[in-house]
Motif scaffolding. Structure first.
Motif, PDB file in Angstrom:
ATOM      1  N   ARG A  36       0.847  -1.188   0.000  1.00 50.79           N
ATOM      2  CA  ARG A  36       0.000   0.000   0.000  1.00 50.79           C
ATOM      3  C   ARG A  36       0.882   1.238   0.000  1.00 50.79           C
ATOM      4  NH1 ARG A  36      -0.475  -2.193   5.228  1.00 50.79           N
ATOM      5  NH2 ARG A  36      -2.465  -3.155   4.691  1.00 50.79           N
ATOM      6  N   VAL A  37       0.295   2.353  -0.385  1.00 52.10           N
ATOM      7  CA  VAL A  37       1.004   3.624  -0.319  1.00 52.10           C
ATOM      8  C   VAL A  37       1.273   3.967   1.144  1.00 52.10           C
ATOM      9  CG1 VAL A  37       0.828   6.101  -0.791  1.00 52.10           C
ATOM     10  CG2 VAL A  37      -0.002   4.459  -2.478  1.00 52.10           C
ATOM     11  N   PHE A  38       2.469   4.460   1.419  1.00 50.04           N
ATOM     12  CA  PHE A  38       2.836   4.848   2.783  1.00 50.04           C
ATOM     13  C   PHE A  38       1.891   5.930   3.281  1.00 50.04           C
ATOM     14  CE2 PHE A  38       5.710   7.782   5.283  1.00 50.04           C
ATOM     15  CZ  PHE A  38       5.543   7.096   6.474  1.00 50.04           C
ATOM     16  N   GLY A  39       1.309   5.719   4.452  1.00 51.78           N
ATOM     17  CA  GLY A  39       0.312   6.638   4.987  1.00 51.78           C
ATOM     18  C   GLY A  39       0.845   8.037   5.207  1.00 51.78           C
ATOM     19  N   GLY A  40       2.117   8.161   5.630  1.00 45.10           N
ATOM     20  CA  GLY A  40       2.689   9.478   5.834  1.00 45.10           C
ATOM     21  C   GLY A  40       2.756  10.292   4.552  1.00 45.10           C
ATOM     22  N   GLN A  41       2.924   9.597   3.423  1.00 52.59           N
ATOM     23  CA  GLN A  41       2.927  10.291   2.136  1.00 52.59           C
ATOM     24  C   GLN A  41       1.558  10.924   1.869  1.00 52.59           C
ATOM     25  OE1 GLN A  41       3.708   7.936  -1.503  1.00 52.59           O
ATOM     26  NE2 GLN A  41       2.029   9.103  -2.408  1.00 52.59           N
ATOM     27  N   VAL A  42       0.492  10.157   2.063  1.00 53.28           N
ATOM     28  CA  VAL A  42      -0.852  10.663   1.793  1.00 53.28           C
ATOM     29  C   VAL A  42      -1.178  11.814   2.739  1.00 53.28           C
ATOM     30  CG1 VAL A  42      -3.277  10.037   1.544  1.00 53.28           C
ATOM     31  CG2 VAL A  42      -1.513   8.354   1.029  1.00 53.28           C
ATOM     32  N   ALA A  43      -0.826  11.673   4.010  1.00 47.39           N
ATOM     33  CA  ALA A  43      -1.098  12.736   4.981  1.00 47.39           C
ATOM     34  C   ALA A  43      -0.320  13.999   4.629  1.00 47.39           C
ATOM     35  CB  ALA A  43      -0.757  12.270   6.391  1.00 47.39           C
ATOM     36  N   GLY A  44       0.955  13.836   4.270  1.00 44.31           N
ATOM     37  CA  GLY A  44       1.762  14.994   3.911  1.00 44.31           C
ATOM     38  C   GLY A  44       1.245  15.692   2.670  1.00 44.31           C
ATOM     39  N   GLN A  45       0.875  14.919   1.646  1.00 38.43           N
ATOM     40  CA  GLN A  45       0.344  15.522   0.425  1.00 38.43           C
ATOM     41  C   GLN A  45      -0.993  16.213   0.679  1.00 38.43           C
ATOM     42  OE1 GLN A  45       0.376  12.176  -2.323  1.00 38.43           O
ATOM     43  NE2 GLN A  45       2.303  12.877  -3.233  1.00 38.43           N
ATOM     44  N   ALA A  46      -1.852  15.599   1.477  1.00 38.86           N
ATOM     45  CA  ALA A  46      -3.149  16.210   1.782  1.00 38.86           C
ATOM     46  C   ALA A  46      -2.966  17.532   2.510  1.00 38.86           C
ATOM     47  CB  ALA A  46      -3.999  15.256   2.609  1.00 38.86           C
ATOM     48  N   CYS A 201       4.971  19.603   6.359  1.00 44.29           N
ATOM     49  CA  CYS A 201       4.463  18.406   5.686  1.00 44.29           C
ATOM     50  C   CYS A 201       5.505  17.283   5.690  1.00 44.29           C
ATOM     51  CB  CYS A 201       4.031  18.744   4.259  1.00 44.29           C
ATOM     52  SG  CYS A 201       2.629  19.892   4.209  1.00 44.29           S
ATOM     53  N   ALA A 202       6.790  17.638   5.696  1.00 39.82           N
ATOM     54  CA  ALA A 202       7.831  16.611   5.799  1.00 39.82           C
ATOM     55  C   ALA A 202       7.776  15.920   7.161  1.00 39.82           C
ATOM     56  CB  ALA A 202       9.207  17.235   5.569  1.00 39.82           C
ATOM     57  N   VAL A 203       7.564  16.695   8.231  1.00 42.83           N
ATOM     58  CA  VAL A 203       7.436  16.080   9.554  1.00 42.83           C
ATOM     59  C   VAL A 203       6.137  15.276   9.646  1.00 42.83           C
ATOM     60  CG1 VAL A 203       7.033  16.606  11.994  1.00 42.83           C
ATOM     61  CG2 VAL A 203       8.976  17.613  10.805  1.00 42.83           C
ATOM     62  N   THR A 204       5.084  15.737   8.994  1.00 43.75           N
ATOM     63  CA  THR A 204       3.855  14.945   8.928  1.00 43.75           C
ATOM     64  C   THR A 204       4.134  13.604   8.269  1.00 43.75           C
ATOM     65  OG1 THR A 204       2.513  16.956   8.813  1.00 43.75           O
ATOM     66  CG2 THR A 204       1.487  14.916   8.055  1.00 43.75           C
ATOM     67  N   TYR A 205       4.888  13.617   7.179  1.00 40.22           N
ATOM     68  CA  TYR A 205       5.327  12.381   6.507  1.00 40.22           C
ATOM     69  C   TYR A 205       6.089  11.490   7.490  1.00 40.22           C
ATOM     70  CZ  TYR A 205       7.981   9.576   3.038  1.00 40.22           C
ATOM     71  OH  TYR A 205       8.559   8.556   2.307  1.00 40.22           O
ATOM     72  N   ALA A 206       7.074  12.071   8.180  1.00 38.79           N
ATOM     73  CA  ALA A 206       7.926  11.291   9.076  1.00 38.79           C
ATOM     74  C   ALA A 206       7.179  10.778  10.296  1.00 38.79           C
ATOM     75  CB  ALA A 206       9.116  12.146   9.520  1.00 38.79           C
ATOM     76  N   SER A 207       6.130  11.485  10.714  1.00 41.61           N
ATOM     77  CA  SER A 207       5.439  11.115  11.956  1.00 41.61           C
ATOM     78  C   SER A 207       4.774   9.747  11.876  1.00 41.61           C
ATOM     79  CB  SER A 207       4.391  12.178  12.303  1.00 41.61           C
ATOM     80  OG  SER A 207       3.311  12.157  11.369  1.00 41.61           O
TER      81      SER A 207
END
Length: 291
Positions: A36-46, A201-207
């Motif tokens: 699946r797509v990494f969840g942090g990616q979707v959260a960061g993009q959103a 958004c990068a920290v959102t990705y990393a979180s």
């Protein structure tokens, strides 16, 4: 000249959405051999999509999100933004992420104009400096003699340097009596520029990368065969101070409860000066593999 093979350049590119309408954006999703797509990616993009519809003078102070369906790697994701409110102090945006005609993710983000007020915070834990700790890939390589293919690939593409504060445990016996807590130092492996939204958004990705470690620790070693299939269910963040994601930050994580195949984790992100930058909560689903 930018390096297209740089992990941080790829992260910045991942967060640089294409605007296809006033409130509609499209993000690409790397074609990687993942379930699946990494969840942090979707959260960061959103969050990027939400931020791109604001004036930019109000930083995000919180987000609340649900992972509804697994994203398909390699397939673009469309982010549709609803401008819920533009008030004197607060701006609210709702984002729906759609892939192949189905909603996979919902996010609500709130942005706040800076104000003066009283302050307090819990202290940062006393931990070793990141320079004294091994990189994750080096610690695994030293133990195994080589890196598994999946971790080799992750180490090559990983946009964040991750260093665990405590040594990794490799056997169930080493887990006896271990509390559901974990802590890592993290920072982007290269400069991310000066756009505050990119750093947020990068920290959102990393979180989303290590938070559920705290749930798993009493159950199984973090780096080895998994006995459980895991999936993020929801994610919430509160942003307290500005920061740079390409400078070291400590991510302190703990799990207050796990029950009913769900585990709750909470995290605190500190800078090296001890300021509490971000608070995080997430619930994850844990099912026995193959069950």
């Amino acid at each position: 000249m930018t390096d297209p093979d740089s992990p941080t350049e790829r992260l910045v590119d991942l967060l640089d959405l294409e605007r296809i309408e006033e409130n509609i954006f499209r993000g690409h999703s790397p074609d990687e051999p993942l379930q699946r797509v990494f969840g942090g990616q979707v959260a960061g993009q959103a969050l990027v999509a939400a931020g791109r519809t604001t004036d930019g003078d109000r930083p995000v102070h919180s987000l609340h999100a649900y992972f509804l369906r697994p994203g398909v790697p390699g397939v673009p994701i469309v982010y549709m933004v609803e401008r819920v409110r533009d008030g004197r102090s607060f701006t609210t945006r709702r984002v729906v992420a759609v892939q192949q005609g189905r909603t996979i993710f919902n996010l609500t983000a709130s942005f706040h104009r800076g104000e003066q007020g009283f302050e307090h915070q819990m202290p940062m834990p006393d931990v070793p400096d990141p320079e004294s700790l091994p990189r994750l890939a080096d610690e695994v390589r030293d133990h195994l003699g080589t890196l598994p293919e999946s971790l080799e690939r992750m180490a090559h593409h990983q946009p964040f340097d991750i260093r665990y504060v405590e040594r990794l445990r490799w056997t169930p016996r080493e887990l006896e009596g271990v509390e559901p807590r974990s802590a890592v130092w993290m920072r982007a492996v290269g400069p991310l520029g000066d756009d505050p939204l990119v750093h947020t958004c990068a920290v959102t990705y990393a979180s989303d990368m290590t938070l559920l470690d705290a749930v798993r620790l009493p159950i199984e070693p973090l780096w080895g065969p998994r006995g459980f299939d895991m999936a993020s269910l929801d994610h919430a963040m509160w942003f307290h101070h500005p920061f740079r994601a390409d400078e070291w930050f400590l991510y302190q994580q703990e799990s207050p409860v796990a029950t009913g195949a769900r585990g709750l984790a909470r995290g605190q992100i500190f800078d090296r000066q001890g300021r509490l930058l971000v608070s995080v909560m997430q619930e994850g689903l844990f099912r026995k593999a193959g069950g």
